[in-house]
Design an enzyme around this catalytic site. Structure first.
Site, PDB file in Angstrom:
ATOM      1  N   SER A  64      97.339  14.836   6.329  1.00  0.00           N
ATOM      2  CA  SER A  64      96.751  13.493   6.449  1.00  0.00           C
ATOM      3  C   SER A  64      95.303  13.398   6.003  1.00  0.00           C
ATOM      4  O   SER A  64      94.790  12.290   5.868  1.00  0.00           O
ATOM      5  CB  SER A  64      96.831  13.011   7.893  1.00  0.00           C
ATOM      6  OG  SER A  64      98.089  12.444   8.107  1.00  0.00           O
ATOM      7  N   LYS A  67      94.649  11.212   3.151  1.00  0.00           N
ATOM      8  CA  LYS A  67      94.549   9.745   3.297  1.00  0.00           C
ATOM      9  C   LYS A  67      93.125   9.255   3.013  1.00  0.00           C
ATOM     10  O   LYS A  67      92.924   8.108   2.626  1.00  0.00           O
ATOM     11  CB  LYS A  67      94.962   9.330   4.711  1.00  0.00           C
ATOM     12  CG  LYS A  67      96.439   9.591   5.038  1.00  0.00           C
ATOM     13  CD  LYS A  67      96.721   9.404   6.527  1.00  0.00           C
ATOM     14  CE  LYS A  67      98.188   9.661   6.863  1.00  0.00           C
ATOM     15  NZ  LYS A  67      98.439   9.647   8.328  1.00  0.00           N
ATOM     16  N   TYR A 189     103.448   9.918  -1.816  1.00  0.00           N
ATOM     17  CA  TYR A 189     102.893  10.183  -0.480  1.00  0.00           C
ATOM     18  C   TYR A 189     103.129  11.646  -0.058  1.00  0.00           C
ATOM     19  O   TYR A 189     102.220  12.312   0.452  1.00  0.00           O
ATOM     20  CB  TYR A 189     103.529   9.210   0.533  1.00  0.00           C
ATOM     21  CG  TYR A 189     103.050   9.445   1.945  1.00  0.00           C
ATOM     22  CD1 TYR A 189     101.799   9.001   2.362  1.00  0.00           C
ATOM     23  CD2 TYR A 189     103.847  10.138   2.871  1.00  0.00           C
ATOM     24  CE1 TYR A 189     101.349   9.234   3.660  1.00  0.00           C
ATOM     25  CE2 TYR A 189     103.404  10.367   4.162  1.00  0.00           C
ATOM     26  CZ  TYR A 189     102.162   9.918   4.551  1.00  0.00           C
ATOM     27  OH  TYR A 189     101.709  10.156   5.830  1.00  0.00           O
ATOM     28  N   TYR A 241      93.914   9.599  15.244  1.00  0.00           N
ATOM     29  CA  TYR A 241      95.045   8.904  15.868  1.00  0.00           C
ATOM     30  C   TYR A 241      94.684   8.453  17.272  1.00  0.00           C
ATOM     31  O   TYR A 241      93.616   7.926  17.510  1.00  0.00           O
ATOM     32  CB  TYR A 241      96.306   9.788  15.851  1.00  0.00           C
ATOM     33  CG  TYR A 241      96.568  10.388  14.510  1.00  0.00           C
ATOM     34  CD1 TYR A 241      96.726   9.565  13.400  1.00  0.00           C
ATOM     35  CD2 TYR A 241      96.607  11.758  14.305  1.00  0.00           C
ATOM     36  CE1 TYR A 241      96.943  10.090  12.143  1.00  0.00           C
ATOM     37  CE2 TYR A 241      96.825  12.299  13.059  1.00  0.00           C
ATOM     38  CZ  TYR A 241      96.991  11.458  11.989  1.00  0.00           C
ATOM     39  OH  TYR A 241      97.200  11.986  10.756  1.00  0.00           O
ATOM     40  N   VAL A 259      98.136  17.463  10.021  1.00  0.00           N
ATOM     41  CA  VAL A 259      99.046  18.299  10.807  1.00  0.00           C
ATOM     42  C   VAL A 259      99.197  19.720  10.241  1.00  0.00           C
ATOM     43  O   VAL A 259      99.873  20.546  10.837  1.00  0.00           O
ATOM     44  CB  VAL A 259     100.442  17.652  11.029  1.00  0.00           C
ATOM     45  CG1 VAL A 259     100.351  16.409  11.897  1.00  0.00           C
ATOM     46  CG2 VAL A 259     101.150  17.376   9.720  1.00  0.00           C
TER      47      VAL A 259
HETATM   48  N1  GLU Z   1     102.629  14.322   6.051  1.00  0.00           N
HETATM   49  C1  GLU Z   1     102.478  13.991   7.438  1.00  0.00           C
HETATM   50  C2  GLU Z   1     103.376  12.831   7.784  1.00  0.00           C
HETATM   51  O1  GLU Z   1     103.419  11.886   7.035  1.00  0.00           O
HETATM   52  C3  GLU Z   1     101.042  13.663   7.688  1.00  0.00           C
HETATM   53  C4  GLU Z   1     100.746  13.534   9.143  1.00  0.00           C
HETATM   54  C5  GLU Z   1      99.434  14.128   9.531  1.00  0.00           C
HETATM   55  O2  GLU Z   1      98.892  15.029   8.886  1.00  0.00           O
HETATM   56  O3  GLU Z   1      98.924  13.697  10.558  1.00  0.00           O
HETATM   57  O4  GLU Z   1     104.046  12.841   8.762  1.00  0.00           O
END
Ligand code: GLU
Length: 305
Positions: A64, A67, A189, A241, A259
């Protein structure tokens, strides 16, 4: 002059003796293979100096954290119009939650939860000819590392296990907030999440935010000053989050987790710091990563506050 090397050395030595509480992300099978013992810390100063300790040369999946790069590209391109299709309030819900989307008519709370990041990546598909290649060149450019790449094993593993993200995308598409084919969107993505970096690359890649929108490696403006402020505010309030408030409280820097166990944070005009430790707490954030960053701002006596 602050002895950053000595400080991260002390943090590393103490925390490396800790039992790795939490677990590696296993909902993406390729990530379940990662050894939870890895631990590395890199600090990059805007002056050009850097400090490293532990596993700082081993690449991992930034997940993530990617992003932030897509948001920077799309925000610079669309400007304030972006906020018509994605909000900038903390969600208070897990990264892959569907729950607010129906009540809020397919407009995700912010660009750091998966729903919001999917909207941002969808806009990349709208206006960029080769989004995967162009994202890669953006990331190579901000990190100063021309050999960065995707981990195709991780990308394929995630693509094969993307039911939840597909559900989010289809749901938003029903509100007209996803424009492209969901398979094409998932392809980009899942590749962006599979980007591989080590902590050195990661700390360097946030220097354009430390430098308030201007890439210090090239001198190019990637965000206006106002956009750099806004992006930092989104990271401060939404980067972790449903643990964003606690991260701000403990650490006092804007940042982002993934993650894959990476965490990166920064103090404008001063430094960026990246930590990698794959064992995650129940919010999906690196347990040791957050602890290391809390100790770091405490020991250097600096943060954004
Ligand atoms: N590729 C993960 C997902 O879309 C990213 C989530 C993350 O790193 O928090 O679930």
């Amino acid at each position: 002059m602050m002895d950053y090397g000595k400080i991260i050395d002390a943090i590393y030595r103490d925390l490396n003796t800790w039992e790795r509480t939490g677990k590696v992300a296993d909902y993406i099978p390729a990530l379940a293979q990662v050894d939870p013992q890895h631990f590395g810390i890199s600090v990059q100063l805007l002056t050009g100096e850097s400090f490293h300790i532990g596993d700082t040369l081993k690449p991992f999946s930034i997940q993530s954290i990617s992003k932030v790069f897509t948001l920077a590209m799309v925000f610079h391109h669309l400007g304030e119009d972006l906020w018509k299709s994605v909000g900038r309030e903390p969600s208070g819900t897990p990264f892959n939650s569907l729950i607010q989307l129906e009540q809020e008519a397919g407009i995700p709370r912010n660009p750091m939860i998966n729903a919001g990041a999917l909207v941002v990546t969808d806009r990349l598909l709208d206006d960029w000819k080769n989004p995967k290649e162009e994202l890669l060149s953006f990331v190579r450019c901000v990190s100063g590392n021309p050999s960065l790449s995707y981990d195709f094993g991780v990308a394929n593993s995630e693509l094969a296990n993307s039911d939840r993200n597909r559900a989010l995308a289809h749901f938003m598409k029903s509100y007209g907030n996803i424009h492209n084919d969901v398979n094409d969107l998932m392809d980009v993505y899942c590749h962006q999440c599979s980007l591989q970096m080590n902590t050195r690359d990661l700390a360097k890649s946030f220097q354009f935010l430390v430098n308030r929108g201007v890439n210090p490696w090239t001198g190019n403006e990637l965000l206006t000053l106002s956009q750099a402020k806004r992006l930092g505010a989104v990271l401060m309030t939404c980067g972790f989050y449903d643990e964003s408030g606690d991260f701000a409280f403990r650490v006092g820097m804007p940042g982002k987790s993934g993650v894959g166990g990476g965490v990166v944070a920064y103090i404008p005009n001063v430094l960026s710091i990246a930590v990698w430790s794959p064992a995650l707490n129940p919010h999906g954030n690196s347990t040791l990563g957050i602890e290391a960053l809390e100790r770091f701002t405490t020991l250097i006596g600096n943060s954004v506050f």
